[in-house]
Write an enzyme that holds these catalytic residues in place. Structure first.
Site: not given
Ligand SMILES: [Ca+2]
Length: 482
Positions: A44-45, A84, A167, A310
């Site tokens: 994530d990220d 996300c 999510h 992302n």
């Protein structure tokens, strides 16, 4: 594919001749009776330059770098969104976020902090007086009618597992409702408030991740769940999504890992010891997953993807030379690190400039599994299994699109859409209907806006963008009336 050119390119990249021949022979072999297995690791990220194989000299990722060196690295991969949920939906379905109706992260706080179902806002627009435009309300879940990779693979006999961040909606919209037999950690949250067992969020543990050892670190726990899933399904084809909550904020890591980076000098703007420790935990996790595949003798039957959803948050890391980061239309918001590892099938030490995007994973994974696409559905992505296996070097020329009709982080990110076409990227900002135009081949940092100088490029790209927005049914921001 010009096989000779490819072989020469691979050879010049340093792959030993014996393994080239070995790999080439394997590529032409008919598919094995079972599998291949898939392990899709999504961080994530994670910024595009947050791993060693993409050039980080501050973070330490020896296991991820080994995975990349043992396989294929894509030098120009994109997420379909700069945040996300939309990218996650695109990975699972092969469809653009605008077409799915998820263009922002789910349960993003809008309307002055109120999260509400559509009935509280029948207009379908968020109206925050702080902002100039009304913005379309984002979906609260991914529709069950969407066809996911897990659903198609499950029908073909695969064991399907989801571990970590989901999510894409609550309740019946959790992974089990979208084709996964197994869910550990997937929930209706975009980040965990605590990375330490009992992983409390709004005062309660994550329902699908029962507390077991107080203080245990989330990334370690998810690695255990992933390895257990692989062991439990070693005798049948499996598809595992391992979606780490790391390295999303809040920045929390194990003290022992943080200590390692505290005294280390910043390099290329990357400097945060806690963020570095979170990346190290993901690297340890990759090492464990590859270790279990090796131990069970499954490495040559398993295709492993390493990717992020992302761009890196530009306040937590440094994406230079790319501009900005998560949320923004610039390359720092949408460019990723991508490696594919599959010993015996994917040759080692290969790099490819083929431009791929997260919409491509669905057709690619089904292509590698020898399965057809679902009938009667628009799939936006392209099957790049030929690039993975070395049959081809590039995908057909195509345009890529992004759509974020929302505000984020105060007014720093304002509603935008973008198209990448050849060397050009056109960004549209809805507040003032303004365009920015960059030649991203020569201007990687997007510092030289050519919009005023090249109306001959802006015009056609703007029309293409209009046509795409219309064709996908994208919801647009609008001006306040009255
Ligand atoms: Ca993210």
């Amino acid at each position: 594919m010009k096989r000779r050119a490819f072989l020469m390119a691979a050879a010049s990249a340093g792959a030993p001749a014996a393994s080239l021949l070995f790999g080439g022979a394997r590529c032409r072999r008919s598919p094995a009776p079972r599998g291949p297995n898939f392990v899709f690791i999504l961080v994530d990220d994670l910024g595009w330059r947050d791993v060693g194989f993409m050039g980080s000299r501050f973070y330490e990722t020896p296991n991820i770098d080994r995975l990349a060196a043992g396989g294929l690295v894509f030098t120009r991969p994109y997420a379909a969104a700069a945040v996300c949920s939309p990218t996650r939906a695109s990975i699972l379905t092969g469809r653009y976020p605008a077409r799915i109706g998820i263009t922002d992260w789910i349960r993003a706080r809008r309307d002055g902090g109120v999260i509400g179902p559509d009935r509280k806002n029948p207009s379908g627009y968020d109206d925050d007086p702080a902002f100039e435009l009304l913005t379309p309300r984002n979906a609260l879940f991914m529709e069950l009618g969407e066809v996911t990779t897990a659903e198609v693979l499950k029908k073909a006999g695969y064991a399907t597992g989801h571990v970590g961040k989901w999510h894409l909606g609550p309740d019946e919209f959790l992974p089990v409702g979208q084709g996964f037999d197994f869910n550990a950690g997937g929930a209706d949250i975009g980040h965990t408030e605590s990375y330490f067992d009992p992983y409390l969020n709004e005062g309660a543990p994550i329902p699908s991740l029962a507390p077991r050892r107080e203080g245990e670190y989330m990334t370690d726990r998810l690695s255990d769940e992933a390895c257990d899933f692989i062991r439990a399904n070693k005798d049948r084809p499996f598809y595992l999504n391992l979606c780490h909550y790391a390295v999303h904020a809040p920045l929390q890591a194990k003290d022992s890992d943080v200590a390692r980076f505290k005294e280390k000098a910043a390099v290329d703007g990357q400097k945060d010891p806690v963020y570095a420790a979170m990346i190290k935990s993901v690297d340890d996790s990759v090492g464990r997953v590859i270790g279990v595949l090796d131990e069970l003798g499954l490495s040559e039957q398993t295709c492993v993807f390493f990717f992020s959803d992302n761009g890196g948050l530009h306040t937590a890391t440094d994406n230079a030379p790319l501009r900005m980061g998560k949320g923004f239309p610039y390359e720092g918001g949408i460019r990723e690190a991508l490696a594919v590892y599959w010993p015996g099938t994917v040759m080692a030490r290969r790099r490819t400039p083929a431009i791929v995007a997260s919409i491509d994973f669905f057709p690619t994974i089904l292509g590698l599994a020898g399965l057809g696409l679902p009938k009667g559905r628009t799939i936006d992505g392209l099957d790049f299994s030929g690039v993975i296996k070395g049959f081809r070097e590039f995908l057909p020329e195509r345009d890529l699109f992004w759509h974020f009709p929302h505000y984020w982080s105060g007014d720093r990110v304002r509603p935008w859409s973008a198209i990448r076409s050849g060397d050009w990227k056109l960004i549209r900002f809805y507040e003032d209907s303004r365009h920015e135009l960059y030649n991203i081949t020569v201007d990687k940092s997007e510092t030289n806006d050519m919009a005023a100088l090249r109306p001959d490029v802006v015009g056609p790209l703007s029309l293409k963008l209009d046509a795409w927005l219309k064709e996908t049914g994208a919801k647009l921001p609008r001006k306040r009336t009255g």
